[in-house]
Design a protein around this motif. Structure first.
Motif, PDB file in Angstrom:
ATOM      1  N   UNK A 179      75.887  -2.287 -37.182  1.00 57.72           N
ATOM      2  CA  UNK A 179      76.742  -1.267 -36.568  1.00 57.72           C
ATOM      3  C   UNK A 179      76.227   0.143 -36.869  1.00 57.72           C
ATOM      4  N   UNK A 180      75.986   0.417 -38.159  1.00 62.04           N
ATOM      5  CA  UNK A 180      75.383   1.690 -38.584  1.00 62.04           C
ATOM      6  C   UNK A 180      74.098   1.333 -39.322  1.00 62.04           C
ATOM      7  N   UNK A 181      72.996   1.162 -38.580  1.00 62.78           N
ATOM      8  CA  UNK A 181      71.797   0.530 -39.157  1.00 62.78           C
ATOM      9  C   UNK A 181      71.357   1.080 -40.517  1.00 62.78           C
TER      10      UNK A 181
ATOM     11  N   UNK B 175      64.083   3.431 -33.678  1.00 65.33           N
ATOM     12  CA  UNK B 175      63.489   2.392 -34.537  1.00 65.33           C
ATOM     13  C   UNK B 175      62.602   3.048 -35.610  1.00 65.33           C
ATOM     14  N   UNK B 176      61.809   4.041 -35.198  1.00 66.04           N
ATOM     15  CA  UNK B 176      60.944   4.730 -36.166  1.00 66.04           C
ATOM     16  C   UNK B 176      61.778   5.448 -37.228  1.00 66.04           C
ATOM     17  N   UNK B 177      62.871   6.057 -36.808  1.00 71.02           N
ATOM     18  CA  UNK B 177      63.737   6.753 -37.763  1.00 71.02           C
ATOM     19  C   UNK B 177      64.283   5.767 -38.805  1.00 71.02           C
ATOM     20  N   UNK B 178      64.697   4.599 -38.322  1.00 72.08           N
ATOM     21  CA  UNK B 178      65.172   3.560 -39.256  1.00 72.08           C
ATOM     22  C   UNK B 178      64.039   3.157 -40.204  1.00 72.08           C
TER      23      UNK B 178
ATOM     24  N   UNK C  66      73.448  -0.249 -47.757  1.00 71.25           N
ATOM     25  CA  UNK C  66      74.561  -0.949 -48.385  1.00 71.25           C
ATOM     26  C   UNK C  66      74.147  -2.363 -48.833  1.00 71.25           C
ATOM     27  N   UNK C  67      73.313  -3.027 -48.029  1.00 67.99           N
ATOM     28  CA  UNK C  67      72.802  -4.365 -48.381  1.00 67.99           C
ATOM     29  C   UNK C  67      72.037  -4.285 -49.710  1.00 67.99           C
TER      30      UNK C  67
END
Ligand code: GLN
Length: 304
Positions: free
Chosen positions: A129-131, A185-188, A137-138
């Motif tokens: 939901x909020x990548x 995706x790059x930002x993640x 958090x994981x």
């Protein structure tokens, strides 16, 4: 009983004075500022005893070590379907090479090279939901430690000079193997690489790979088959074109990062993390590899 503390202290003092420590990564300008003389080791054994030496409590950039954690979250969530988009073969190439990607129609060789990790990042961006927050958090839950966070400076620094990763993401997109917006995706990906942890926190995060998928608190994140697969990938792909050398010298599944960290596990025995920022020519921590070779030699413990 093996005296891990004594062995780790010995390794630390044997390596501390070594002159050729390799070179700190400079293609991410923020990482070039790190003191090459840092050396930390932390080992957590199967019953949760902790053994530390040197700079084991100092935060460093986990970089590609994060790929094992993103893969774990993705695998736990989506199961075997992920293997339709990323293969499980060693590449024998440096971590950022793109030649095989074109040759193999946009299916990365494995999830631990950059192209493969970008596909995993894309899957997480699609399903969380909020990548960024959910991935962080994981890791916080795995380690039972809410202090762990991103280093925005490092993420931005990599974004500014990340031409090869930008090329990889665009190539994947052109083959239809990136579903989300390339920039998202790059930002993640740049953020997952920028996470800072110390040797102890990282050894706690990797505890589940030595403990059949259960973290130290006992919660199960991966089933036994999933742990087998991730450990197999670490052994065969965790050090890119030096995976053979690491298996040969050390004999443990593990993963390196250009921040100078290496995390490795001996299933049912220990998880161990070393940090020494100087890298060898293949982009793996020079002294970290030597420290782990000494560990498995002195303890006579390895998967072989
Ligand atoms: N963020 C780095 C990159 O993508 C990670 C590389 C690494 O640690 N080997 O280039």
């Amino acid at each position: 009983m093996i005296d891990y503390q004594h062995i780790i202290n010995t390794i630390h003092s044997e390596l501390k004075g070594v002159e050729d420590k390799g070179n700190v990564a400079s293609y991410i300008p923020e990482l070039a500022k790190i003191d090459p003389n840092k050396l930390g080791i932390h080992l957590t054994d199967s019953i949760g005893n902790h053994y530390s030496a040197g700079n084991a409590d100092e935060l460093f950039s986990i970089q590609s070590i994060s790929k094992v954690l993103s893969l774990s979250q993705c695998f736990a969530m989506l199961g075997n379907s992920i293997w339709e988009r990323v293969d499980v073969e060693p590449s024998g190439d440096p971590f950022n090479h793109l030649s095989l990607l074109e040759f193999e129609n946009g299916i990365p060789r494995n999830p631990l090279i950059n192209a493969g990790a970008l596909v995993v990042a894309d899957m997480l961006v699609s399903h969380l939901e909020n990548p960024k927050e959910d991935f962080l958090d994981f890791i916080r839950r795995l380690t039972d430690d809410d202090t762990i966070g991103f280093n925005e400076k490092v993420a931005n620094s990599e974004k500014e000079t990340g031409y090869t990763n930008i090329a990889a993401a665009n190539l994947l997109k052109s083959y239809g193997n990136l579903k989300n917006d390339v920039d998202e995706v790059l930002d993640f990906y740049f953020h997952q690489c920028s996470i800072e942890m110390n040797c102890r926190q990282l050894a706690n995060a990797f505890y589940m790979f030595m403990n059949n998928g259960k973290c130290q608190k006992g919660k199960k994140y991966l089933d036994i088959t999933q742990v087998k697969r991730i450990n197999a990938l670490m052994l065969t792909c965790g050090f890119y074109d030096e995976a053979g050398e690491f298996a040969f010298e050390v004999g443990l599944p593990g993963k390196s990062g250009v921040g100078g960290g290496i995390a490795a596990v001996l299933p049912n025995n220990f998880s161990v993390v070393t940090w020494s920022p100087g890298l060898n020519k293949k982009g793996n921590s020079k002294l970290g590899m030597q420290a782990l070779e000494k560990l498995t030699t002195k303890t006579t413990q390895s998967i072989f």
